[in-house]
Write an enzyme that holds these catalytic residues in place. Structure first.
Site, PDB file in Angstrom:
ATOM      1  N   ASP A 142       0.846  -1.187   0.000  1.00  5.23           N
ATOM      2  CA  ASP A 142       0.000   0.000   0.000  1.00  5.23           C
ATOM      3  C   ASP A 142       0.882   1.237   0.000  1.00  5.23           C
ATOM      4  O   ASP A 142       2.079   1.163   0.324  1.00  5.23           O
ATOM      5  CB  ASP A 142      -0.921   0.014   1.227  1.00  5.23           C
ATOM      6  CG  ASP A 142      -1.900   1.190   1.197  1.00  5.23           C
ATOM      7  OD1 ASP A 142      -2.663   1.293   0.224  1.00  5.23           O
ATOM      8  OD2 ASP A 142      -1.861   2.030   2.115  1.00  5.23           O
ATOM      9  N   SER A 143       0.290   2.366  -0.329  1.00 10.56           N
ATOM     10  CA  SER A 143       1.028   3.628  -0.305  1.00 10.56           C
ATOM     11  C   SER A 143       1.322   4.083   1.115  1.00 10.56           C
ATOM     12  O   SER A 143       2.121   5.002   1.316  1.00 10.56           O
ATOM     13  CB  SER A 143       0.236   4.710  -1.044  1.00 10.56           C
ATOM     14  OG  SER A 143      -1.005   4.933  -0.387  1.00 10.56           O
ATOM     15  N   TYR A 198      -0.088   8.629  -2.894  1.00 10.83           N
ATOM     16  CA  TYR A 198       0.141   8.359  -4.305  1.00 10.83           C
ATOM     17  C   TYR A 198      -0.828   9.128  -5.200  1.00 10.83           C
ATOM     18  O   TYR A 198      -0.537   9.382  -6.364  1.00 10.83           O
ATOM     19  CB  TYR A 198      -0.033   6.859  -4.586  1.00 10.83           C
ATOM     20  CG  TYR A 198       1.165   5.988  -4.255  1.00 10.83           C
ATOM     21  CD1 TYR A 198       2.229   6.459  -3.495  1.00 10.83           C
ATOM     22  CD2 TYR A 198       1.212   4.673  -4.715  1.00 10.83           C
ATOM     23  CE1 TYR A 198       3.311   5.646  -3.193  1.00 10.83           C
ATOM     24  CE2 TYR A 198       2.285   3.848  -4.417  1.00 10.83           C
ATOM     25  CZ  TYR A 198       3.335   4.336  -3.658  1.00 10.83           C
ATOM     26  OH  TYR A 198       4.400   3.515  -3.367  1.00 10.83           O
ATOM     27  N   GLY A 199      -1.992   9.461  -4.656  1.00 11.04           N
ATOM     28  CA  GLY A 199      -3.064  10.037  -5.459  1.00 11.04           C
ATOM     29  C   GLY A 199      -2.678  11.202  -6.360  1.00 11.04           C
ATOM     30  O   GLY A 199      -3.059  11.229  -7.537  1.00 11.04           O
ATOM     31  N   GLU A 242      -2.953   9.358   7.613  1.00  9.75           N
ATOM     32  CA  GLU A 242      -1.518   9.119   7.773  1.00  9.75           C
ATOM     33  C   GLU A 242      -0.912   9.926   8.917  1.00  9.75           C
ATOM     34  O   GLU A 242       0.124   9.560   9.468  1.00  9.75           O
ATOM     35  CB  GLU A 242      -0.781   9.438   6.467  1.00  9.75           C
ATOM     36  CG  GLU A 242      -1.030   8.460   5.350  1.00  9.75           C
ATOM     37  CD  GLU A 242      -0.276   7.145   5.515  1.00  9.75           C
ATOM     38  OE1 GLU A 242       0.759   7.128   6.204  1.00  9.75           O
ATOM     39  OE2 GLU A 242      -0.742   6.128   4.960  1.00  9.75           O
ATOM     40  N   CYS A 289      -4.061  -0.884  -2.480  1.00 11.57           N
ATOM     41  CA  CYS A 289      -4.075   0.559  -2.746  1.00 11.57           C
ATOM     42  C   CYS A 289      -4.866   0.751  -4.034  1.00 11.57           C
ATOM     43  O   CYS A 289      -4.524   0.166  -5.069  1.00 11.57           O
ATOM     44  CB  CYS A 289      -2.646   1.080  -2.912  1.00 11.57           C
ATOM     45  SG  CYS A 289      -2.506   2.786  -3.500  1.00 11.57           S
ATOM     46  N   ASN A 290      -5.914   1.527  -3.967  1.00 17.98           N
ATOM     47  CA  ASN A 290      -6.765   1.713  -5.144  1.00 17.98           C
ATOM     48  C   ASN A 290      -6.028   2.411  -6.278  1.00 17.98           C
ATOM     49  O   ASN A 290      -6.177   2.057  -7.448  1.00 17.98           O
ATOM     50  CB  ASN A 290      -8.009   2.519  -4.756  1.00 17.98           C
ATOM     51  CG  ASN A 290      -9.015   1.700  -3.981  1.00 17.98           C
ATOM     52  OD1 ASN A 290      -9.926   1.108  -4.534  1.00 17.98           O
ATOM     53  ND2 ASN A 290      -8.858   1.674  -2.661  1.00 17.98           N
ATOM     54  N   THR A 291      -5.216   3.412  -5.944  1.00 18.90           N
ATOM     55  CA  THR A 291      -4.480   4.140  -6.982  1.00 18.90           C
ATOM     56  C   THR A 291      -3.494   3.218  -7.679  1.00 18.90           C
ATOM     57  O   THR A 291      -3.398   3.195  -8.914  1.00 18.90           O
ATOM     58  CB  THR A 291      -3.739   5.347  -6.375  1.00 18.90           C
ATOM     59  OG1 THR A 291      -4.664   6.171  -5.666  1.00 18.90           O
ATOM     60  CG2 THR A 291      -3.074   6.176  -7.461  1.00 18.90           C
ATOM     61  N   CYS A 314     -10.569   4.134  -1.507  1.00 15.95           N
ATOM     62  CA  CYS A 314      -9.203   4.258  -1.003  1.00 15.95           C
ATOM     63  C   CYS A 314      -9.161   3.475   0.297  1.00 15.95           C
ATOM     64  O   CYS A 314     -10.051   3.642   1.145  1.00 15.95           O
ATOM     65  CB  CYS A 314      -8.831   5.722  -0.763  1.00 15.95           C
ATOM     66  SG  CYS A 314      -7.223   5.951   0.038  1.00 15.95           S
ATOM     67  N   THR A 315      -8.154   2.645   0.458  1.00 18.19           N
ATOM     68  CA  THR A 315      -8.129   1.787   1.647  1.00 18.19           C
ATOM     69  C   THR A 315      -7.787   2.549   2.930  1.00 18.19           C
ATOM     70  O   THR A 315      -7.878   1.981   4.021  1.00 18.19           O
ATOM     71  CB  THR A 315      -7.153   0.608   1.464  1.00 18.19           C
ATOM     72  OG1 THR A 315      -5.880   1.097   1.006  1.00 18.19           O
ATOM     73  CG2 THR A 315      -7.711  -0.392   0.466  1.00 18.19           C
ATOM     74  N   HIS A 316      -7.424   3.819   2.808  1.00 22.56           N
ATOM     75  CA  HIS A 316      -7.268   4.644   4.007  1.00 22.56           C
ATOM     76  C   HIS A 316      -8.632   5.024   4.598  1.00 22.56           C
ATOM     77  O   HIS A 316      -8.764   5.200   5.805  1.00 22.56           O
ATOM     78  CB  HIS A 316      -6.520   5.945   3.679  1.00 22.56           C
ATOM     79  CG  HIS A 316      -5.049   5.792   3.480  1.00 22.56           C
ATOM     80  ND1 HIS A 316      -4.512   5.236   2.356  1.00 22.56           N
ATOM     81  CD2 HIS A 316      -4.001   6.128   4.272  1.00 22.56           C
ATOM     82  CE1 HIS A 316      -3.187   5.249   2.447  1.00 22.56           C
ATOM     83  NE2 HIS A 316      -2.850   5.778   3.606  1.00 22.56           N
TER      84      HIS A 316
END
Length: 271
Positions: free
Chosen positions: A9-10, A41-42, A151, A72-74, A184-186
């Site tokens: 993941d980012s 990353y977005g 984050e 990570c979706n991106t 987004c997994t966040h």
């Protein structure tokens, strides 16, 4: 098969997927790498997202993983097809599982997606949703402030409520919307606040559980699952601050994360 599952993941967001993997596959070992030093990353160009993702994958391949989850979706949007072609192990992203979960629950056929700038720009979710059902009405919205908020590790209720309220305002006026994909997994880390803002009439979809089910199916079908009996020791790595990563992880994971190691990944191999 006594090899670990790799999760990239980012940053810390992919822990929402790792947690579901641990719940549904309690005997499988997980190796997690979060690229927190270069998160988010977005906003980055596609070339950087691809480069960074390949660097993380190279690190995990050396750990002899048997399956890769791009949590990570991106990164999924820009590298899933590339990695499926490049690697000789199964590769699973989070977009298709999230799309399928949304289609299962929507009654009005009006679905919205929130995500990073990169995920929204890629149009990966609308494409995935329309591929499954052309009858859907799909809207999307970039919510870049959410990743930085998660984050930071600062989960002040007042701050989260303010950021969520301001970010989701464009969706509140949409009539008939009954399903919202957290693209987004966040975002699941602040899912309760998102749910409160959108109201109980909107079903919130996180791809973590659906992704874990897909991993379980593939492990079974390809006979890659661990056959013995054990309590696995999971390994966590970050390119950033291991103490901050550990702090955030222990607010989110079911079991304590006792150790997080800092790594410097090869930034030349895939250039």
């Amino acid at each position: 098969m006594d090899q670990p599952i790799g999760v990239i993941d980012s940053g810390v967001g992919g822990l929402t997927v790792a947690r579901e993997l641990m719940r549904q596959l309690p005997k499988e070992e997980i190796i997690y790498l979060g690229d927190t030093i270069r998160c988010p990353y977005g906003p980055r160009p596609e070339s950087e997202i691809v480069q960074f993702t390949l660097e993380m994958v190279d690190f995990l391949i050396k750990k002899q993983i048997k399956l890769l989850v791009i949590a990570c979706n991106t990164a999924t949007a820009f590298t899933l097809d590339l990695l499926k072609e490049k690697l000789d192990i199964p590769v699973i992203g989070v977009i298709q599982p999230g799309a399928r979960a949304a289609i299962k629950v929507t009654k009005t056929k009006r679905v919205a997606v929130i995500g990073t700038e990169g995920t929204i720009k890629s149009q990966a979710y609308p494409k995935a949703l329309k591929q499954i059902s052309s009858k859907l009405s799909v809207s999307d919205l970039a919510c870049p402030a959410f990743v930085s908020l998660v984050e930071s590790g600062n989960y002040s209720e007042e701050k989260i409520k303010k950021v969520v309220h301001e970010s989701l305002a464009p969706l509140k006026s949409q009539q008939g919307l009954d399903t919202l994909i957290l693209g987004c997994t966040h975002y699941p880390i602040i899912a309760d606040q998102i749910q409160a803002e959108m109201g109980s009439q909107v079903q919130i979809i996180s791809s973590g559980a659906e992704t874990a089910r897909e991993v379980s199916t593939i492990l079974s079908y390809q006979q890659l699952g661990y056959k013995g009996d054990r309590f696995p020791t999971h390994r966590f790595y970050t390119t950033g601050d291991p103490d901050l990563f550990k702090q955030i992880a222990n607010q989110w994971m079911d079991d304590p994360v006792d150790s997080v190691k800092n790594v410097v990944i090869d930034q030349t191999k895939n250039k």
